[in-house]
Write a protein that holds these residues in place. Structure first.
Motif, mmCIF file in Angstrom:
data_model
loop_
_atom_site.group_PDB
_atom_site.id
_atom_site.type_symbol
_atom_site.label_atom_id
_atom_site.label_comp_id
_atom_site.label_asym_id
_atom_site.label_seq_id
_atom_site.Cartn_x
_atom_site.Cartn_y
_atom_site.Cartn_z
ATOM 1 N N GLN A 61 0.825 -1.204 0.000
ATOM 2 C CA GLN A 61 0.000 0.000 0.000
ATOM 3 C C GLN A 61 0.863 1.259 0.000
ATOM 4 O O GLN A 61 0.511 2.268 -0.621
ATOM 5 N N LEU A 62 2.007 1.220 0.693
ATOM 6 C CA LEU A 62 2.882 2.389 0.723
ATOM 7 C C LEU A 62 3.470 2.680 -0.659
ATOM 8 O O LEU A 62 3.694 3.842 -1.005
ATOM 9 N N LEU A 69 2.407 8.867 -0.558
ATOM 10 C CA LEU A 69 3.178 8.069 0.387
ATOM 11 C C LEU A 69 2.860 8.455 1.830
ATOM 12 O O LEU A 69 2.639 7.586 2.682
ATOM 13 N N LEU A 70 2.827 9.745 2.119
ATOM 14 C CA LEU A 70 2.495 10.187 3.469
ATOM 15 C C LEU A 70 1.057 9.840 3.827
ATOM 16 O O LEU A 70 0.762 9.417 4.951
ATOM 17 N N LEU A 97 -8.427 7.300 -8.699
ATOM 18 C CA LEU A 97 -8.602 7.280 -7.248
ATOM 19 C C LEU A 97 -7.933 6.072 -6.597
ATOM 20 O O LEU A 97 -7.724 6.073 -5.379
ATOM 21 N N LYS A 98 -7.604 5.047 -7.372
ATOM 22 C CA LYS A 98 -6.917 3.883 -6.822
ATOM 23 C C LYS A 98 -5.400 4.052 -6.802
ATOM 24 O O LYS A 98 -4.704 3.206 -6.258
ATOM 25 N N MET A 99 -4.920 5.117 -7.394
ATOM 26 C CA MET A 99 -3.478 5.357 -7.408
ATOM 27 C C MET A 99 -3.074 6.096 -6.141
ATOM 28 O O MET A 99 -3.742 7.051 -5.723
ATOM 29 N N GLY A 100 -2.019 5.649 -5.535
ATOM 30 C CA GLY A 100 -1.575 6.280 -4.301
ATOM 31 C C GLY A 100 -0.180 5.820 -3.945
ATOM 32 O O GLY A 100 0.529 5.209 -4.743
ATOM 33 N N GLY A 101 0.206 6.118 -2.711
ATOM 34 C CA GLY A 101 1.515 5.723 -2.249
ATOM 35 C C GLY A 101 2.632 6.447 -2.984
ATOM 36 O O GLY A 101 2.466 7.561 -3.510
ATOM 37 N N PHE A 102 3.768 5.812 -3.023
ATOM 38 C CA PHE A 102 4.933 6.415 -3.671
ATOM 39 C C PHE A 102 4.716 6.559 -5.172
ATOM 40 O O PHE A 102 5.307 7.440 -5.810
ATOM 41 N N THR A 129 4.376 17.523 -3.055
ATOM 42 C CA THR A 129 3.389 16.532 -3.502
ATOM 43 C C THR A 129 2.609 15.945 -2.325
ATOM 44 O O THR A 129 1.518 15.400 -2.522
ATOM 45 N N THR A 130 3.145 16.048 -1.109
ATOM 46 C CA THR A 130 2.422 15.529 0.057
ATOM 47 C C THR A 130 1.163 16.326 0.342
ATOM 48 O O THR A 130 0.286 15.845 1.082
#
Length: 432
Positions: free
Chosen positions: A93-94, A377-378, A217-222, A366-367
């Motif tokens: 997930q990260l 990622l955060l 919306l499913k894209m995330g993390g690093f 980007t955070t």
């Protein structure tokens, strides 16, 4: 009576070894850390504070747990060491956010291709592979979002046909670059408006190549941090150059537009622009328009960074002596030839520290997408801590996020130093 005998040396005496305090480790320490009493005091105090910080941190991190199932297990084993098991349990997930698990190979391959695509840009000896850097953006979009391969390829097909049309006009029919550029633009616009969609449909029938579609919306993390950061960095640089040149233009309308854009963007916080991209932008679009949220965020981040980039490059342009402009004019160069061959290379060399500083700030910013509901990622780190099994492990999670951002930003800083040393022709000439 004494006889004087003359002595003539036949062999050269080998040079004596330098003093031990001037070379080697002792010489380096004496020159850099203990060159004066003030530097000696600062060195001792710095070592003292580093020892204080690492005295507890090293045992805490080195003896950390990596294979437990929950925080309770970590505490039962040893409560005085780190519980890094949250990273091993949530690493997918990260890195990938909510991306489908069976499609993890796509962002992984995209990241590998990213490393290959930036090599020709960063190191001139590999410039012959620059063609891959050109096709990489479209390839990355197709890999990450999926869909038909031809819906992405048609963009390259249209731009290539437009470029070939422009070159054909220049070489055979026209000598005026402006008229040829306008005609090529109209040709490309007609292609995308009337020809591209039927051609994509035909290609999908003849040779269907597609990947499962993944919504933004499913894209995330690093992965999301890299999408927003890398795209913003790459796109803001040329826009910043054009804005810097426009702000120094003698054409009042162009100068007014560039100045207004730069001052407006620099006077508004980035989070405000992200809220505009997330919420308000849909109110200005026609009903039923589906404007991808990641694309909206990338556009706003790019525009925000471009305004700051323009001022950094304008500072480099202002640092050049007036004689450089006069010399280029005396050679009979046009404005764009002068900028491309003489002015801009020197201005960019002067501006390297400021440019890289802007890139680093953009990547860390980007955070802020977390505030508009996107989990970078955060954001994924904070979401992982909402699980009761890992609640309270803020130090371990934020340490991992800090280390990840540090390596990315420090890598940009290292390349900046390498580029400055490589382009430092003045000092090289003085040494010779």
């Amino acid at each position: 009576m004494m006889t004087k005998i003359a002595f003539v040396r036949k062999k050269e005496i080998p040079p004596s070894a330098p003093p031990i305090t001037e070379v080697g480790l002792i010489g380096w320490l004496r020159q850099n850390l203990f060159s004066s009493w003030l530097n000696s005091i600062l060195t001792v105090l710095s070592v003292y504070f580093i020892v204080i910080i690492l005295w507890d941190f090293i045992p805490w991190a080195y003896g950390g747990h990596w294979n437990t199932k929950s925080l309770r297990e970590c505490l039962d084993l040893d409560p005085d060491v780190a519980c890094f098991s949250v990273l091993t349990a949530r690493w997918k997930q990260l890195l990938f956010g909510l991306y489908p698990a069976e499609e993890y190979w796509r962002p992984t391959l995209t990241f590998i291709f990213l490393l290959l695509a930036i090599v020709p840009i960063l190191f001139p000896k590999f410039f012959r592979f620059f063609w891959f850097s050109i096709i990489y953006p479209g390839l990355a979009v197709w890999l990450l979002w999926g869909g038909s391969f031809w819906s992405i390829s048609i963009v390259y097909i249209g731009l290539t046909l437009g470029a070939l049309f422009f070159l054909t006009l220049i070489r055979r029919y026209l000598k005026n670059y402006m008229i040829a550029a306008i005609l090529a633009f109209l040709f490309t616009a007609v292609f995308f408006l009337f020809i591209s969609n039927p051609l994509v449909g035909l290609l999908n029938v003849i040779l269907p190549i597609s990947l499962p579609f993944v919504e933004s919306l499913k894209m995330g993390g690093f992965t999301l941090s890299l999408i927003v950061g890398v795209t913003g960095i790459v796109a803001s640089f040329p826009i910043g150059i054009l804005l810097a040149l426009g702000r120094q233009s003698n054409l009042p309308v162009i100068k007014m537009i560039c100045v207004g854009f730069i001052e407006f963007i620099r006077g508004v916080p980035l989070i405000t622009l992200l809220f505009v991209a997330s919420v308000l932008l849909n109110y200005f679009l026609p009903p039923g328009t589906n404007f991808d949220i990641v694309l909206r965020v990338v556009i706003m981040v790019t525009l925000f960074s471009a305004a700051y980039m323009a001022e950094v490059i304008r500072g480099g342009l202002a640092g050049l002596p007036l004689g450089q402009h006069e010399a280029s004019a005396s050679l009979g160069l046009t404005y764009w030839q002068s900028q491309r061959l003489i002015i801009m290379p020197q201005a960019l060399k002067i501006s390297i520290p400021g440019i890289v500083n802007t890139f680093i700030g953009l990547f860390k910013d980007t955070t802020l997408v977390l505030i508009i509901g996107m989990f970078d990622l955060l954001g994924m780190g904070k979401a992982a801590l909402t699980n009761l099994n890992w609640a309270g492990l803020h130090r371990e999670m934020y340490l991992f996020v800090a280390v990840a951002f540090f390596f990315c930003c420090y890598g940009m800083s290292l390349y900046s130093g390498y580029l400055e040393r490589k382009l430092d022709t003045e000092n090289k000439f003085q040494k010779k």
